[in-house]
Design a protein around this motif. Structure first.
Motif, short mmCIF file in Angstrom:
data_model
loop_
_atom_site.label_atom_id
_atom_site.label_comp_id
_atom_site.label_asym_id
_atom_site.label_seq_id
_atom_site.Cartn_x
_atom_site.Cartn_y
_atom_site.Cartn_z
N LEU A 44 0.86 -1.18 0.00
CA LEU A 44 0.00 0.00 0.00
C LEU A 44 0.90 1.22 0.00
O LEU A 44 1.76 1.37 0.87
N ALA A 45 0.72 2.09 -0.98
CA ALA A 45 1.59 3.25 -1.13
C ALA A 45 0.78 4.53 -1.21
O ALA A 45 -0.41 4.50 -1.56
N SER A 46 1.43 5.63 -0.91
CA SER A 46 0.81 6.94 -1.10
C SER A 46 1.66 7.74 -2.08
O SER A 46 2.89 7.58 -2.15
N PHE A 47 0.99 8.58 -2.85
CA PHE A 47 1.63 9.39 -3.86
C PHE A 47 1.15 10.82 -3.74
O PHE A 47 0.02 11.08 -3.32
N PRO A 65 3.05 -0.63 4.14
CA PRO A 65 2.38 -1.83 4.66
C PRO A 65 2.02 -2.78 3.52
O PRO A 65 1.91 -2.36 2.36
N THR A 66 1.82 -4.04 3.86
CA THR A 66 1.45 -5.04 2.86
C THR A 66 0.12 -5.68 3.21
O THR A 66 -0.30 -5.70 4.37
N VAL A 67 -0.55 -6.18 2.21
CA VAL A 67 -1.75 -7.01 2.37
C VAL A 67 -1.55 -8.22 1.48
O VAL A 67 -0.82 -8.18 0.49
N LEU A 68 -2.18 -9.33 1.85
CA LEU A 68 -1.98 -10.57 1.11
C LEU A 68 -2.83 -10.68 -0.15
O LEU A 68 -2.50 -11.41 -1.06
N PHE A 69 -3.95 -9.96 -0.18
CA PHE A 69 -4.88 -10.08 -1.30
C PHE A 69 -5.27 -8.69 -1.80
O PHE A 69 -5.42 -7.76 -1.01
N ALA A 70 -5.47 -8.58 -3.10
CA ALA A 70 -5.92 -7.31 -3.68
C ALA A 70 -7.31 -7.00 -3.16
O ALA A 70 -8.20 -7.85 -3.21
N PRO A 71 -7.48 -5.80 -2.62
CA PRO A 71 -8.81 -5.46 -2.12
C PRO A 71 -9.80 -5.35 -3.27
O PRO A 71 -9.49 -4.82 -4.32
N GLY A 72 -10.99 -5.90 -3.05
CA GLY A 72 -12.06 -5.78 -4.03
C GLY A 72 -12.98 -4.63 -3.67
O GLY A 72 -13.63 -4.03 -4.52
N GLY A 89 -12.15 -12.95 4.85
CA GLY A 89 -12.65 -13.16 6.20
C GLY A 89 -12.80 -11.91 7.02
O GLY A 89 -12.96 -11.97 8.23
N GLY A 90 -12.79 -10.73 6.38
CA GLY A 90 -12.96 -9.50 7.13
C GLY A 90 -12.46 -8.28 6.40
O GLY A 90 -12.55 -8.19 5.18
N PHE A 91 -11.91 -7.33 7.17
CA PHE A 91 -11.41 -6.10 6.58
C PHE A 91 -10.37 -5.49 7.51
O PHE A 91 -10.22 -5.90 8.66
N GLN A 92 -9.67 -4.49 6.99
CA GLN A 92 -8.67 -3.80 7.78
C GLN A 92 -8.75 -2.31 7.51
O GLN A 92 -9.08 -1.89 6.40
N LEU A 93 -8.44 -1.51 8.54
CA LEU A 93 -8.40 -0.06 8.40
C LEU A 93 -6.96 0.43 8.42
O LEU A 93 -6.14 -0.06 9.20
N PHE A 94 -6.69 1.40 7.56
CA PHE A 94 -5.37 2.03 7.49
C PHE A 94 -5.52 3.53 7.63
O PHE A 94 -6.48 4.12 7.13
N HIS A 95 -4.54 4.16 8.31
CA HIS A 95 -4.46 5.61 8.34
C HIS A 95 -3.92 6.06 6.99
O HIS A 95 -2.91 5.54 6.51
N PHE A 96 -4.58 7.04 6.38
CA PHE A 96 -4.09 7.67 5.16
C PHE A 96 -3.39 8.94 5.61
O PHE A 96 -4.02 9.88 6.08
N ASN A 97 -2.08 8.96 5.50
CA ASN A 97 -1.24 10.03 6.06
C ASN A 97 -0.71 10.99 5.01
O ASN A 97 0.42 11.45 5.11
N GLY A 98 -1.51 11.30 3.99
CA GLY A 98 -1.04 12.20 2.94
C GLY A 98 0.10 11.55 2.17
O GLY A 98 0.01 10.42 1.74
N ALA A 100 3.00 10.71 3.40
CA ALA A 100 3.71 9.73 4.23
C ALA A 100 3.09 8.35 4.01
O ALA A 100 1.95 8.22 3.58
N PRO A 101 3.83 7.30 4.31
CA PRO A 101 3.30 5.95 4.12
C PRO A 101 2.01 5.71 4.93
O PRO A 101 1.84 6.26 6.01
N LEU A 102 1.12 4.90 4.37
CA LEU A 102 -0.05 4.47 5.11
C LEU A 102 0.41 3.65 6.31
O LEU A 102 1.45 3.00 6.25
N THR A 103 -0.38 3.67 7.37
CA THR A 103 -0.06 2.86 8.55
C THR A 103 -1.31 2.10 8.97
O THR A 103 -2.43 2.59 8.84
N ALA A 104 -1.11 0.89 9.46
CA ALA A 104 -2.24 0.07 9.91
C ALA A 104 -2.87 0.72 11.12
O ALA A 104 -2.19 1.11 12.06
N PHE A 105 -4.19 0.88 11.10
CA PHE A 105 -4.94 1.38 12.25
C PHE A 105 -5.49 0.21 13.05
O PHE A 105 -5.58 0.27 14.26
N THR A 106 -5.85 -0.87 12.35
CA THR A 106 -6.36 -2.07 13.01
C THR A 106 -5.71 -3.29 12.38
O THR A 106 -5.23 -3.23 11.25
#
Length: 166
Positions: A44-47, A65-72, A89-98, A100-106
């Protein structure tokens, strides 16, 4: 959300969200020398969008950060500070930091079914509709995420989710 695809330096980029200024978040899928997708985890990258429309990034392989599967299914919060990404099996939240790199929130929030749609209101609630008609409701605070009392709700036949942001 409309997507885009750009091939740069061995990665294919696909848009997953924008903030309120000039930044976009994307997942990067690694490509081999023939241009085929590899089995490496997605990053997951920010530009930053430059005035001429080009994308630049200070993100590196070490801080993305990395994820194992492409989000649909992907959805940005109304204030564009969080991004919800479905995962098996669920979902994940990430901070979008402009820029700066995204960071896992959960960590991955486990649900009993695959998430098919997200929606947010303006009162710190995330709604997630499962692919079997189950509605999950979560309250989000600076400290984390909690499932709302009574959630999940069974809504037989539900296929779409609309939330009045109010």
């Amino acid at each position: 959300m409309a997507g885009f695809k750009v091939i740069t330096e061995g990665y294919e980029e696909s848009l997953i969200g924008t903030d309120t200024t000039n930044h976009v978040a994307a997942f990067l899928s690694a490509l081999d020398s023939s241009g085929n997708h590899t089995s490496l985890p997605l990053r997951l990258a920010s530009f930053t969008i430059q005035a001429d429309g080009t994308l630049t990034s200070t993100n590196t392989n070490d801080n993305m950060p990395t994820v194992l599967f492409a989000p649909g299914v992907v959805s940005a919060s109304p204030d564009r500070t969080l991004i919800a990404i479905d995962q098996p099996g669920g979902f994940q939240l990430f901070h979008f930091n402009g820029a700066a790199p995204l960071t896992a929130f959960t960590p991955v929030i486990t649900t009993s079914e695959q998430i098919g749609q997200f929606a947010w209101d303006n009162h710190s609630h995330l709604y997630a509709l499962g692919d079997r008609g189950t509605l999950y409701v979560f309250s989000i605070t600076a400290d984390g995420i909690t499932q709302s009392q009574g959630s999940p709700y069974s809504i037989p036949g539900a296929q779409s989710l609309i939330v009045q942001p109010g």
